[in-house]
Design a protein around this motif. Structure first.
Motif, PDB file in Angstrom:
ATOM      1  N   HIS A 103     -10.072   8.731  -8.626  1.00 35.09           N
ATOM      2  CA  HIS A 103     -10.688   9.568  -9.658  1.00 35.09           C
ATOM      3  C   HIS A 103     -12.023   8.937 -10.073  1.00 35.09           C
ATOM      4  N   GLN A 160      -1.435  12.602 -13.770  1.00 32.54           N
ATOM      5  CA  GLN A 160      -1.044  13.385 -14.939  1.00 32.54           C
ATOM      6  C   GLN A 160       0.250  14.106 -14.607  1.00 32.54           C
ATOM      7  N   ALA A 161       0.899  14.645 -15.609  1.00 31.73           N
ATOM      8  CA  ALA A 161       2.171  15.319 -15.355  1.00 31.73           C
ATOM      9  C   ALA A 161       1.961  16.442 -14.351  1.00 31.73           C
ATOM     10  N   GLY A 162       2.547  16.302 -13.194  1.00 26.82           N
ATOM     11  CA  GLY A 162       2.518  17.359 -12.196  1.00 26.82           C
ATOM     12  C   GLY A 162       1.296  17.419 -11.317  1.00 26.82           C
ATOM     13  N   ARG A 163       0.352  16.560 -11.537  1.00 23.99           N
ATOM     14  CA  ARG A 163      -0.853  16.644 -10.715  1.00 23.99           C
ATOM     15  C   ARG A 163      -1.576  15.302 -10.623  1.00 23.99           C
ATOM     16  N   LEU A 164      -2.390  15.190  -9.586  1.00 29.31           N
ATOM     17  CA  LEU A 164      -3.312  14.068  -9.504  1.00 29.31           C
ATOM     18  C   LEU A 164      -4.621  14.532 -10.108  1.00 29.31           C
ATOM     19  N   SER A 165      -5.408  13.608 -10.591  1.00 30.60           N
ATOM     20  CA  SER A 165      -6.689  14.020 -11.142  1.00 30.60           C
ATOM     21  C   SER A 165      -7.647  14.398 -10.038  1.00 30.60           C
ATOM     22  N   THR A 166      -8.715  15.029 -10.438  1.00 29.78           N
ATOM     23  CA  THR A 166      -9.714  15.434  -9.463  1.00 29.78           C
ATOM     24  C   THR A 166     -10.388  14.197  -8.875  1.00 29.78           C
ATOM     25  N   HIS A 218      -4.438  12.770 -20.074  1.00 30.01           N
ATOM     26  CA  HIS A 218      -4.464  14.168 -20.518  1.00 30.01           C
ATOM     27  C   HIS A 218      -3.051  14.737 -20.360  1.00 30.01           C
ATOM     28  N   ASN A 260       5.552  16.514  -8.621  1.00 25.36           N
ATOM     29  CA  ASN A 260       4.092  16.453  -8.611  1.00 25.36           C
ATOM     30  C   ASN A 260       3.552  17.264  -7.443  1.00 25.36           C
ATOM     31  N   ASP A 300       0.579  18.052  -6.392  1.00 26.79           N
ATOM     32  CA  ASP A 300      -0.501  17.502  -5.555  1.00 26.79           C
ATOM     33  C   ASP A 300       0.034  16.492  -4.545  1.00 26.79           C
TER      34      ASP A 300
END
Lengths: 201, 208
Positions: free
Chosen positions: B113, B133-139, B170, B183, B185
């Motif tokens: 990130h 983050q919950a359920g995802r990787l950051s951009t 976040h 997750n 992603d």
């Protein structure tokens, strides 16, 4: 605040209810009885439930109305016909739980995790559930109408026959969720995320 | 150890206040994103001494109120970078069991990130900043950074027990178990692809 003491039983990484040093599963009958009676006593006076850790508990007809839950862990528990109406919940974990015929009306929840839970025939109407984690839900016949779900996460869920009417869905994440007969009437689904990644941080 | 979650409206960032249980008033702040009356109230009510500020990464929204913290609660800032917003920091590198004012902290470097992304593990809590983050990787910009991030998360953060709590920069909290299961992603990103990419250990941050 969340306290993270873990069970002293060899190999067990579950959280404990202070002052006990073993988790609910590895506690003796007497310790379990004390934990449950403490919970009942707090509930009877609508007090603050804090630092309670009951993993794999089974609750039926529990009346948690107008209570406050803080920093507690009820992972892998079953709740049948329980009433959480007007309850305030903060930093609690209800992951991998089963909720059947429960009421969460006018619930106020923040930083609370319901991920991986199975929710059947429950109502969450008029609730404020900000920054809550509902990932991987198996959600059938539920009603979230008139709720503020700001920044909550329903990704990877299976949502069937559920109403999200007149809800605030700003920044709510429904990515990769399978939905059938879901109503978003009078809500703002355009501000939620269904497919693509959120904006760049 | 206790963790208090604080939501900052500006940038929708989470800050965390970490305190000790042994009757000690020492406390740490993770990401000084916002300092408002709520947080000051908690610090003052519990007579806490803020002994350090830990920065997960130096994106402005995560360090927005660092100057304010420093003015009210002067204390050292810990980060990967030597300097953030003109404040000299105590530079950190990947270490296990690093002592910060009586707290034992595992410091994980998880770039992707941003190059300076650190993850702090204190007790059973993992403060992931924007890495996870919950359920995802950051951009992350580009395929390589995404792969670096996915590899860092799966190899470093997922090496902790499933019951470890995840407190991200976040959104909602989570657990290692939940991220392994849901997750999107990480399930989407073929980890084997990233393994192939790094099979010669030829990535810019060295061997993990």
């Amino acid at each position: 605040m969340f306290k993270g003491d873990i069970c002293v039983h060899p190999g067990c990484k579950s959280y404990v209810s202070p002052p006990f040093r073993t988790c609910f599963h590895h506690s003796g009958e007497e310790e379990r009885r004390i934990i449950l009676s403490t919970l009942e006593e707090i509930l009877s006076r609508r007090g603050l439930i804090k630092d309670i850790c009951i993993i794999g508990g089974d609750f039926e007809g529990l009346d948690i109305r107008s209570s406050s839950l803080r920093a507690s862990n009820f992972s892998f528990s079953t709740f049948r016909g329980c009433d959480f109406s007007s309850t305030s919940i903060s930093t609690c974990f209800f992951d991998m739980c089963i909720f059947i015929n429960c009421r969460f009306d006018e619930l106020h929840a923040r930083y609370t995790v319901f991920a991986g839970s199975r929710i059947r025939n429950c109502t969450f109407t008029g609730s404020t559930m900000v920054n809550c984690n509902f990932m991987g839900l198996d959600c059938i016949d539920n009603d979230f109408s008139s709720s503020d779900l700001y920044f909550s996460n329903f990704s990877m869920s299976r949502i069937i026959s559920t109403r999200f009417e007149d809800c605030n869905l700003k920044r709510v994440n429904f990515r990769a969720s399978a939905m059938k007969e879901v109503s978003f009437k009078y809500s703002n689904p355009e501000e939620a995320f269904f497919q693509n990644k959120e904006d760049e941080e | 150890m206790r963790v208090y979650c604080h939501f900052c409206d500006l940038g929708q960032v989470n800050s965390y206040l970490v305190t000790r249980e042994d009757g000690c008033s020492d406390a740490l702040i993770i990401d000084p994103a916002g300092l408002d009356n709520d947080l000051i109230g908690i610090i003052e009510r519990h007579s806490l001494d803020i002994r350090g500020i830990l920065v997960t990464h130096s994106h402005f929204q995560h360090v927005r109120d660092m100057g304010k913290y420093q003015k009210i609660y002067p204390c050292p800032v810990y980060a990967w970078n030597r300097e953030i917003l003109g404040v000299e920091t105590v530079q950190l590198k990947e270490t296990k069991g690093f002592g910060i004012e009586g707290f034992k902290v595992d410091i994980l470097h998880v770039p992707g990130h941003s190059d300076d992304s650190l993850v702090y593990v204190i007790g059973q809590s993992i403060f992931t900043g924007d890495c996870l983050q919950a359920g995802r990787l950051s951009t992350a910009t580009g395929y390589q950074n995404s792969a670096i991030l996915a590899r860092g998360v799966t190899r470093k953060i997922f090496s902790y027990d499933d019951n470890h709590l995840i407190f991200p920069g976040h959104g909602s909290p989570s657990k290692v178990r939940i991220e392994k299961m849901f997750n999107h992603d990480l399930l989407e990103t073929s980890v084997s692809q990233s393994e192939e990419l790094f099979q010669n250990d030829a990535h810019p941050f060295g061997k993990a």
